[in-house]
Scaffold this active site. Structure first.
Site, short mmCIF file in Angstrom:
data_model
loop_
_atom_site.label_atom_id
_atom_site.label_comp_id
_atom_site.label_asym_id
_atom_site.label_seq_id
_atom_site.Cartn_x
_atom_site.Cartn_y
_atom_site.Cartn_z
N GLY A 76 58.50 57.38 29.48
CA GLY A 76 58.62 55.93 29.30
C GLY A 76 57.39 55.41 28.60
O GLY A 76 56.33 56.03 28.61
N PHE A 92 50.97 48.87 26.84
CA PHE A 92 49.60 49.35 26.89
C PHE A 92 49.48 50.81 27.33
O PHE A 92 48.38 51.28 27.59
CB PHE A 92 48.76 48.48 27.84
CG PHE A 92 48.80 47.04 27.46
CD1 PHE A 92 48.25 46.62 26.26
CD2 PHE A 92 49.40 46.10 28.28
CE1 PHE A 92 48.29 45.28 25.90
CE2 PHE A 92 49.44 44.77 27.93
CZ PHE A 92 48.88 44.36 26.73
N GLY A 93 50.58 51.51 27.43
CA GLY A 93 50.45 52.88 27.87
C GLY A 93 51.75 53.65 27.82
O GLY A 93 52.78 53.13 27.39
N VAL A 94 51.68 54.89 28.28
CA VAL A 94 52.83 55.78 28.21
C VAL A 94 52.86 56.65 29.46
O VAL A 94 51.81 57.00 30.01
CB VAL A 94 52.75 56.66 26.93
CG1 VAL A 94 51.48 57.50 26.92
CG2 VAL A 94 53.98 57.55 26.79
N ASP A 117 57.27 42.00 40.74
CA ASP A 117 58.19 42.43 39.69
C ASP A 117 59.27 43.34 40.25
O ASP A 117 59.61 44.37 39.67
CB ASP A 117 57.42 43.15 38.57
CG ASP A 117 58.25 43.27 37.29
OD1 ASP A 117 59.14 42.42 37.08
OD2 ASP A 117 57.99 44.20 36.50
N ASN A 176 41.52 20.81 29.33
CA ASN A 176 40.70 19.74 28.74
C ASN A 176 41.36 19.08 27.53
O ASN A 176 40.75 18.28 26.83
CB ASN A 176 39.31 20.28 28.37
CG ASN A 176 39.37 21.32 27.25
OD1 ASN A 176 40.45 21.68 26.79
ND2 ASN A 176 38.21 21.82 26.86
N THR A 215 42.27 20.41 24.72
CA THR A 215 41.96 21.04 23.44
C THR A 215 42.04 22.56 23.59
O THR A 215 42.16 23.08 24.71
CB THR A 215 40.53 20.66 22.96
OG1 THR A 215 39.58 21.15 23.91
CG2 THR A 215 40.38 19.15 22.81
N ASP A 272 69.09 55.32 14.40
CA ASP A 272 69.89 55.72 13.23
C ASP A 272 69.28 56.97 12.61
O ASP A 272 68.66 56.94 11.55
CB ASP A 272 69.93 54.56 12.22
CG ASP A 272 70.73 54.90 10.98
OD1 ASP A 272 71.56 55.83 11.04
OD2 ASP A 272 70.53 54.23 9.95
N GLU A 293 74.54 43.83 14.37
CA GLU A 293 75.01 43.87 15.76
C GLU A 293 73.87 44.23 16.71
O GLU A 293 73.76 43.68 17.81
CB GLU A 293 76.16 44.87 15.87
CG GLU A 293 77.43 44.40 15.17
CD GLU A 293 78.47 45.50 15.01
OE1 GLU A 293 79.66 45.16 14.88
OE2 GLU A 293 78.10 46.69 15.01
#
Length: 565
Positions: free
Chosen positions: A84, A88-90, A224, A454, A456, A486, A528
């Site tokens: 997977g 930020f990583g594998v 999560d 603030n 800004t 593909d 598609e």
């Protein structure tokens, strides 16, 4: 797209406007800092865990991460195929070089934080280090808590076990070596078993809630919870179900409230959108999973993120969808009480485990919930696999950060040289740069991006939002993902190419084609594919920075009447 419940896309109106400017919201200000050994805003990623000694730390609820070298790590572990990939990583399959034990290794690469002139490289690196330390500390605590329990409905194996954590001395990447879960995803197992009843759902769900209770009793909010984050340890019929990903989790103490908008669209509690929440959000997410287990679709659905968020805030639950009219009153009562929009009256995880439906899970109705539910779960799972592959390609192709260019742009737009961009300066600067945007939308984005309130944007805020929008607003990443599937360059994703990526499950492939192949020619064109990726929840949520930004913007707009200043 009717039944495509896991698609990723965005509100076309908002997406069209935002793609014209270099603004999106940065990581929010940390909340409940005292409750956590690091700042709220973890970026650690690497996706799933699918499929002692030396220079590494093993076990223990501490935040220190020992260093190692690439050669030393290679002597201890043999890395295998990729399982997977995240922003930020594998995660890769690996094995213990000495014993041959099959394991998983999640590598979080060093993330170069944005560092405008006033922020030193050392400070940016330290912030990243704290991010990773929190994920490691939480995994250590949960691994220890899970292994020390013994007995119970979920026994001692409800949480994936972290074996070691170590940092590469050369490039700063962190390796998390953990047990490998090879039993497959939750929905795949349900579909494969054939007979699926309310009793089966109750027994599965009891394990999920037991995990939530384990987290909360150890001072952790998961934040999560979703079906994809639960895997079976092995392929045996009695394999334990494990939660695998703590990348968005935080430590908490009683009374702590968090404001950071994180999570996955369908499972997000209303108080997350309102930016004031605690551990009750995990019970809500688990309630969403229960609804899906009982009928095969999420309770809160929409064509884009905004409509999903609106449905969550409305809180209306449809109990007329088949087969819910035939589901027991106890099961539906539990759904209602877990999806209570008021977190103060929502059941706790402990109360959920004491609910009659779960206390008497072994005597829940054993009548099949019907083929329609299994088909929906199969469709949900198949589409997730297809989407996850595509998003992995997107993650691999995200460009490097162009900080200097945006720093220069900031100073050019900062006419009065006070180190902040006002609304007028933003409007004028965007116009000069050929990006005219209506003032109301600039006001909305300024409000969402202004982390210190603030009125800004300082250089740090401006650079952060600019870089992350640039990363995710370019459709060339979708083209790269399409080309990955593909293989023969025909301009279409064909049946054999789908089988190669999704697996040999013909029914799952037919479900994907039914949803995606709109002209019914038996293959998927780029148009598609693009439509699939741009309907439902925003595909750009693959970037956690974009996800935070996206839902922060929505929360401020949809909940502005209830948000405190």
């Amino acid at each position: 797209m009717g039944g495509c419940y896991s698609a990723y896309a965005s509100s076309r109106k908002l997406r069209g406007r935002i793609s014209k400017i270099s603004l999106v919201i940065p990581d929010p200000v940390p909340d409940a800092e005292a409750a956590s050994p690091r700042k709220d805003g973890v970026d650690g990623d690497g996706d799933d865990v699918r499929g002692g000694g030396g220079g590494c730390d093993d076990g223990g609820d501490v935040v220190a991460i020992a260093t190692t070298t690439a050669d030393e790590f290679a002597r201890r572990y043999v890395l295998g195929k990729e399982l997977g990939r995240g922003e930020f990583g594998v995660t890769r399959r690996c094995s213990d070089a000495a014993t041959g034990e099959a394991l998983a290794c999640k590598t979080i690469r060093k993330h170069r934080r944005l560092a405008p002139p006033r922020v030193t490289a050392a400070k940016a690196a330290a912030a990243h280090g704290e991010d990773v330390k929190r994920e490691v500390a939480i995994m250590r605590r949960m691994s220890s808590a899970s292994s020390s329990r013994g007995g119970g409905a979920a026994s001692s194996a409800a949480v994936v076990r972290l074996r070691e954590a170590c940092e590469d001395a050369a490039d700063g990447s962190v390796h998390l070596v953990m047990e490998l879960c090879e039993g497959g995803e939750l929905f795949d197992r349900i579909v494969a078993r054939g007979h699926y009843s309310e009793r089966a759902a109750a027994n599965i769900f009891r394990t999920i809630v037991d995990v939530v209770q384990l987290c909360h009793s150890n001072g952790v909010i998961h934040r999560d919870l979703k079906p994809e984050n639960f895997l079976f340890a092995n392929k045996s019929e009695d394999s334990p179900l494990k939660v695998i990903d703590f990348g968005l989790s935080v430590f908490f103490k009683p009374g702590d409230r968090f404001t950071e908008v994180v999570g996955s669209a369908y499972y997000m509690a209303p108080e997350v959108l309102r930016r004031s929440y605690g551990p009750e959000v995990d019970v809500w997410s688990a309630g969403v999973i229960l609804y899906i287990l009982l009928c095969g679709v999420p309770p809160f659905w929409g064509d884009n993120d905004e409509k999903i968020a609106q449905a969550i805030l409305r809180g209306a639950i449809d109990f007329n969808r088949e087969p819910l009219p035939r589901v027991s009153a106890n099961a539906k009562d539990l759904v209602r009480r877990m999806l209570d929009p008021n977190p103060s009256t929502r059941l706790t995880a402990k109360q959920v485990l004491e609910h009659p439906w779960l206390k008497n899970a072994d005597t829940a109705p054993n009548v099949s919930l019907g083929d329609a539910v299994r088909a929906r779960l199969q469709q949900f799972s198949a589409m997730n696999k297809f989407k996850k592959k595509a998003l992995g390609v997107v993650a691999r192709n995200l460009p490097g950060e162009e900080v200097d260019k945006y720093v220069q742009m900031f100073h050019h737009m900062d006419k009065d040289k006070n180190g902040h961009l006002s609304l007028d300066e933003l409007l004028e600067g965007l116009h000069i740069n050929g990006q005219p945007v209506p003032e109301p939308e600039i006001r909305m984005l300024l409000e969402a991006a202004d982390t210190d309130g603030n009125g800004t944007l300082d250089c740090d805020e401006f650079v952060t939002v600019s870089v992350h929008l640039k990363k995710m607003s370019n459709d060339e990443y979708l083209a790269a993902a399409f080309n990955y599937f593909d293989k023969d360059g025909s301009g279409f994703i064909e049946l054999d190419e789908l089988r190669e990526e999704v697996g040999p499950n013909e029914q799952a492939i037919l479900e994907i084609l039914r949803d995606v192949d709109t002209d019914k020619d038996g293959r998927i064109s780029y148009q598609e594919f693009e439509l699939m990726m741009k309907s439902g929840a925003d595909w750009r949520n693959a970037s956690r920075h974009f996800s935070r930004a996206n839902f922060s913007t929505l929360s401020r707009r949809l909940c502005k009447d209830t948000l405190t200043p």
